[in-house]
Design an enzyme around this catalytic site. Structure first.
Site, PDB file in Angstrom:
ATOM      1  N   THR A   1       0.803  -1.075  -0.125  1.00 21.25           N
ATOM      2  CA  THR A   1      -0.174   0.040  -0.020  1.00 21.25           C
ATOM      3  C   THR A   1       0.884   1.220   0.096  1.00 21.25           C
ATOM      4  O   THR A   1       0.274   2.496   0.167  1.00 21.25           O
ATOM      5  CB  THR A   1      -0.899   0.029   1.174  1.00 21.25           C
ATOM      6  OG1 THR A   1      -0.294  -0.496   2.379  1.00 21.25           O
ATOM      7  CG2 THR A   1      -2.174  -0.854   1.009  1.00 21.25           C
ATOM      8  N   GLU A   2       2.168   1.194   0.068  1.00 16.72           N
ATOM      9  CA  GLU A   2       2.865   2.324   0.026  1.00 16.72           C
ATOM     10  C   GLU A   2       2.594   3.267  -1.278  1.00 16.72           C
ATOM     11  O   GLU A   2       2.617   4.658  -1.053  1.00 16.72           O
ATOM     12  CB  GLU A   2       4.370   1.815  -0.273  1.00 16.72           C
ATOM     13  CG  GLU A   2       5.015   1.224   0.633  1.00 16.72           C
ATOM     14  CD  GLU A   2       5.022  -0.560   0.664  1.00 16.72           C
ATOM     15  OE1 GLU A   2       5.748  -1.195   1.086  1.00 16.72           O
ATOM     16  OE2 GLU A   2       4.172  -0.840  -0.393  1.00 16.72           O
ATOM     17  N   THR A   3       1.971   2.866  -2.441  1.00 22.07           N
ATOM     18  CA  THR A   3       1.643   3.454  -3.530  1.00 22.07           C
ATOM     19  C   THR A   3       0.536   4.599  -3.144  1.00 22.07           C
ATOM     20  O   THR A   3       0.475   5.727  -3.456  1.00 22.07           O
ATOM     21  CB  THR A   3       1.102   2.832  -4.634  1.00 22.07           C
ATOM     22  OG1 THR A   3       2.268   1.904  -4.760  1.00 22.07           O
ATOM     23  CG2 THR A   3       0.641   3.351  -5.794  1.00 22.07           C
TER      24      THR A   3
ATOM     25  N   LEU B   1       0.395   6.305  -0.475  1.00 23.82           N
ATOM     26  CA  LEU B   1       1.360   7.418   0.016  1.00 23.82           C
ATOM     27  C   LEU B   1       2.320   8.084  -0.795  1.00 23.82           C
ATOM     28  O   LEU B   1       2.962   9.092  -0.475  1.00 23.82           O
ATOM     29  CB  LEU B   1       2.172   6.883   1.368  1.00 23.82           C
ATOM     30  CG  LEU B   1       1.342   6.098   2.403  1.00 23.82           C
ATOM     31  CD1 LEU B   1       2.246   5.614   3.678  1.00 23.82           C
ATOM     32  CD2 LEU B   1       0.232   7.005   2.895  1.00 23.82           C
TER      33      LEU B   1
END
Length: 206
Positions: free
Chosen positions: A135-137, A139
């Site tokens: 889920t870094e994307t 951010l």
């Protein structure tokens, strides 16, 4: 072994390492990263151990990076950010190269760096209702540090799609792409971990 953010217990020949920041769903901060690096390096040298079980306290396995820790990186210069990245990479490498088999016991959510922990475990067991995601994307960043470990685990095609979308996915999909090895009812996780960490009948006869 005494740590601020880990609970480490020896159960006969099995070490149980539990991420212990339940109030933030066991998200990483700098201290936890250092502790995980240290404990896996130390336990890997213990001749009497046969396996390590990695789990999380509270409602989730690991929600990835602590928001406050990541926000603090905005105040670091290039060298400081590089050092932070290297320390995180060292942590994953310590687990990935641990001389003892590592079994990840996953419940709740394994997001971002938490999904990276599933990738570096030798065996990953998840509850059927667990959720995963790189889920870094969401951010505005990419899962760069965990990418070598994740690609080695699930392959380039799956990783490229999941890294780009940042979508959350089920334990069933994690099983299908090879990120985990078992998806089972939550009440069966401890039994499955026990089966993986107990001596085989042949070993017991020696």
């Amino acid at each position: 072994m005494a740590y601020a953010y880990l609970d480490v217990r020896l159960d006969g020949p099995v070490a149980r390492v539990t991420l212990n920041r339940p109030d933030v769903r066991n998200a990483f901060n700098a201290e936890m990263i250092g502790e995980l690096t240290d404990v896996f390096a130390s336990l890997g040298r213990e001749r009497a151990l046969r396996a390590i079980v990695l789990s999380g306290s509270g409602s989730a396995f690991c929600a990835g990076g602590d928001v406050h820790w990541m926000r603090a990186s905005l105040d670091l210069d290039e060298a400081g950010n590089l050092n932070d990245a290297l320390r995180l990479s060292d942590m994953y490498r310590a687990i990935d190269r641990c001389a003892k088999p590592v079994v990840a016991r996953i419940h709740g959510a394994a997001l971002g760096g938490g999904a990276g922990l599933a990738a570096v475990a030798d065996i990953a067991v998840a509850s059927e209702d667990a959720s995963f995601g790189f889920t870094e994307t969401k951010l505005g960043i990419i899962p760069a540090i965990i990418s070598p470990f994740v690609i080695a685990k699930i392959g380039q095609s799956q990783a490229r799609a999941l890294f780009l979308t940042g979508e959350r996915f089920s334990a069933a999909r994690a099983l299908a792409i090879g990120l985990v090895h078992h998806a089972a009812p939550a009440h069966d996780l401890d039994l499955i971990c026990l089966l993986y960490t107990s001596p085989s009948p042949r070993d017991r006869q020696k």
